[in-house]
Write a protein that holds these residues in place. Sequence first.
Motif, mmCIF file in Angstrom:
data_model
loop_
_atom_site.group_PDB
_atom_site.id
_atom_site.type_symbol
_atom_site.label_atom_id
_atom_site.label_comp_id
_atom_site.label_asym_id
_atom_site.label_seq_id
_atom_site.Cartn_x
_atom_site.Cartn_y
_atom_site.Cartn_z
ATOM 1 N N ILE A 1 65.375 36.126 -51.773
ATOM 2 C CA ILE A 1 65.815 34.510 -52.106
ATOM 3 C C ILE A 1 67.394 34.666 -52.197
ATOM 4 N N PHE A 2 68.123 33.724 -51.312
ATOM 5 C CA PHE A 2 69.529 33.336 -51.574
ATOM 6 C C PHE A 2 69.712 32.404 -52.780
ATOM 7 N N ARG A 3 68.994 31.306 -52.834
ATOM 8 C CA ARG A 3 69.004 30.322 -53.603
ATOM 9 C C ARG A 3 67.876 29.504 -53.755
ATOM 10 N N VAL A 4 67.607 29.068 -55.023
ATOM 11 C CA VAL A 4 66.389 27.974 -55.008
ATOM 12 C C VAL A 4 67.246 26.624 -55.738
ATOM 13 N N ASN A 5 67.009 25.718 -54.769
ATOM 14 C CA ASN A 5 67.396 24.324 -54.877
ATOM 15 C C ASN A 5 66.446 23.479 -55.799
ATOM 16 N N ILE B 1 67.206 34.888 -47.883
ATOM 17 C CA ILE B 1 68.381 35.621 -47.413
ATOM 18 C C ILE B 1 67.994 35.878 -45.976
ATOM 19 N N VAL B 2 66.729 36.037 -45.357
ATOM 20 C CA VAL B 2 66.609 36.371 -44.197
ATOM 21 C C VAL B 2 66.951 35.344 -43.093
ATOM 22 N N THR B 3 66.898 34.016 -43.561
ATOM 23 C CA THR B 3 67.413 32.934 -42.499
ATOM 24 C C THR B 3 68.527 32.117 -43.027
ATOM 25 N N MET B 4 68.761 32.112 -44.313
ATOM 26 C CA MET B 4 69.884 31.361 -44.779
ATOM 27 C C MET B 4 69.688 29.721 -44.429
ATOM 28 N N SER B 5 68.543 29.492 -44.349
ATOM 29 C CA SER B 5 68.369 28.100 -44.103
ATOM 30 C C SER B 5 67.185 27.598 -45.221
#
Length: 120
Positions: free
Chosen positions: A27-31, A101-105
């Motif tokens: 995970i890059f970020r959880v909104n 992280i893998v998609t950054m979407s």
Amino acid sequence: VQLQASGGGLVQAGGSLRLSCAASGSIFRVNAMGWYRQAPGKERELVAGITSSGSTNYGDSVKGRFTISRDNAKNTVYLQMNSLKSEDTAVYYCNAAVIPIVTMSTRLYWGQGTQVTVSS
């Protein structure tokens, strides 16, 4: 990315339960995170939502009784449910707007649901 919900169960009317839902994976970020519920024969409805900065909103039927919170370090959202009523009986689902992280979407993920049963 997975969302794992826990904490459901059987409780008497007037009692309390605390639900948890943890997001895991790359995970890059959880909104925003939130809780929905679906009772038999009814549509899924919003229970509560919380942004990454802590702003909250609640469904009208739970205002003043339920409290949503989150731990950003643990990518976990909580739902403290007090003064439970029989009409709160439902399967509770968590969701989260996650940037993997893998998609950054951003994509919306759902947990598997946890049963809450309130006996009168």
